[in-house]
Design an enzyme around this catalytic site. Structure first.
Site, PDB file in Angstrom:
ATOM      1  N   ASP A   1     -14.681 -72.296  18.114  1.00  0.00           N
ATOM      2  CA  ASP A   1     -14.806 -72.306  19.576  1.00  0.00           C
ATOM      3  C   ASP A   1     -16.072 -73.019  20.042  1.00  0.00           C
ATOM      4  OD1 ASP A   1     -12.459 -71.037  20.340  1.00  0.00           O
ATOM      5  OD2 ASP A   1     -13.322 -69.031  20.263  1.00  0.00           O
TER       6      ASP A   1
ATOM      7  N   LYS B   1     -10.769 -61.261  18.138  1.00  0.00           N
ATOM      8  CA  LYS B   1     -11.778 -62.155  17.570  1.00  0.00           C
ATOM      9  C   LYS B   1     -12.928 -61.431  16.869  1.00  0.00           C
ATOM     10  CE  LYS B   1     -11.019 -66.166  20.552  1.00  0.00           C
ATOM     11  NZ  LYS B   1     -11.663 -67.213  21.362  1.00  0.00           N
TER      12      LYS B   1
END
Length: 285
Positions: free
Chosen positions: A105, A68
């Site tokens: 997210d 990420k």
């Protein structure tokens, strides 16, 4: 042109539920496209991005552990929200091959809490376990919602650095993960008007990982216990929290919420959320 597709990448990746989610939505909408899982080792990430950049059928990918943050340097642009969080979980390819990184997210994490967050509270506190890529999005999201944060990690220095970067204002605290493992005799005060969250933002408790050791004497009365792990769906943390009567949020809530935001970026239409109950049943099989 071959069939359009998107995918999820990570190491490991076999446990990912993302293909089932996106294929479910594609089928419901009658879209001729696919969504796959691709195992990408850290040392192969740059080559993977270079290969996909030239694939006109590739709409992009979701990014999971451990890529990420490292994927960001390989992209052409970073959405401002993702840049602020410092982590990308969604890469979108434009028609001319430019790659933009996004972070869905944070929005996915907050989605199941929205009904609570629109209510006024005298004080909001969140105890967050973990200081990795998912924790970055969660810290950023909760700080923006007025929470005082306690971040617990194996390395409290990493937790402190995360707070200093993402939530520099406010009386936030970084502690060692071991602090939550041992019982405490702390007497919580009256929680009326307070909103407490306990969030496992780490892979602890996931199949194949170390267990999460949390003594529930650290969990204030009336807390909501939020688990981001999805494999297993019923983690020991959730099972114990429910046994003790706490409100719980399972990992599918965040997973589906962030996937819906990514789905629209990949395929250009909103995910059909009217089928969430059916989707959850599918993912629980």
């Amino acid at each position: 042109m071959t069939q359009a597709y998107a995918e999820v990448i990570g190491d490991p990746i076999a446990q990912s539920k993302s293909p089932a989610i996106h294929r479910f939505w594609l089928a419901k909408l009658g879209i001729d496209a696919d969504y796959r899982a691709c195992h990408v080792l850290p040392e192969d990430l740059a080559d993977y991005i270079a290969r996909r950049r030239g694939d006109q059928s590739w709409r992009g990918c979701n990014v999971t552990m451990p890529h990420k943050q490292t994927v960001m340097a390989l992209l052409d642009a970073i959405d401002p929200a993702a840049a602020m969080i410092g982590a990308v979980n969604t890469v979108v390819r434009s028609a001319d091959g430019l790659l933009t990184g996004h972070n869905t997210d944070a929005a996915g994490f907050l989605e199941p809490l929205r009904a609570d967050l629109v209510q006024p509270h005298l004080y909001r506190m969140a105890r967050i376990i973990g200081a990795g890529g998912a924790a970055r999005a969660i810290v950023s999201a909760l700080a923006a919602q007025g929470f005082t944060l306690v971040v617990a990690a194996r390395d409290p220095g990493k937790a402190r650095a995360l707070l200093d970067e993402l939530a520099p204002s406010g009386e936030h605290h970084a502690v060692a993960l071991s602090q939550f493992a041992a019982p405490t005799d702390f007497a919580f005060d009256d929680r009326a008007g307070l909103y407490d969250l306990v969030v496992n933002a780490s892979p602890l408790g996931m199949a194949g990982h170390d267990p999460l050791v949390l003594d529930f004497s650290h969990v204030p009365p009336g807390s909501t216990v939020y688990e981001i792990v999805t494999n297993p769906r019923e983690t020991p943390l959730l099972a114990e929290a429910r046994r003790r009567g706490f409100t719980t949020v399972d990992g599918l809530a965040m997973l589906i919420g962030q996937a819906a935001a990514a789905f629209e970026k990949f395929f250009g239409v909103p995910a059909p959320r009217a089928y969430d109950t059916e989707l959850r049943a599918l993912l629980s099989e």
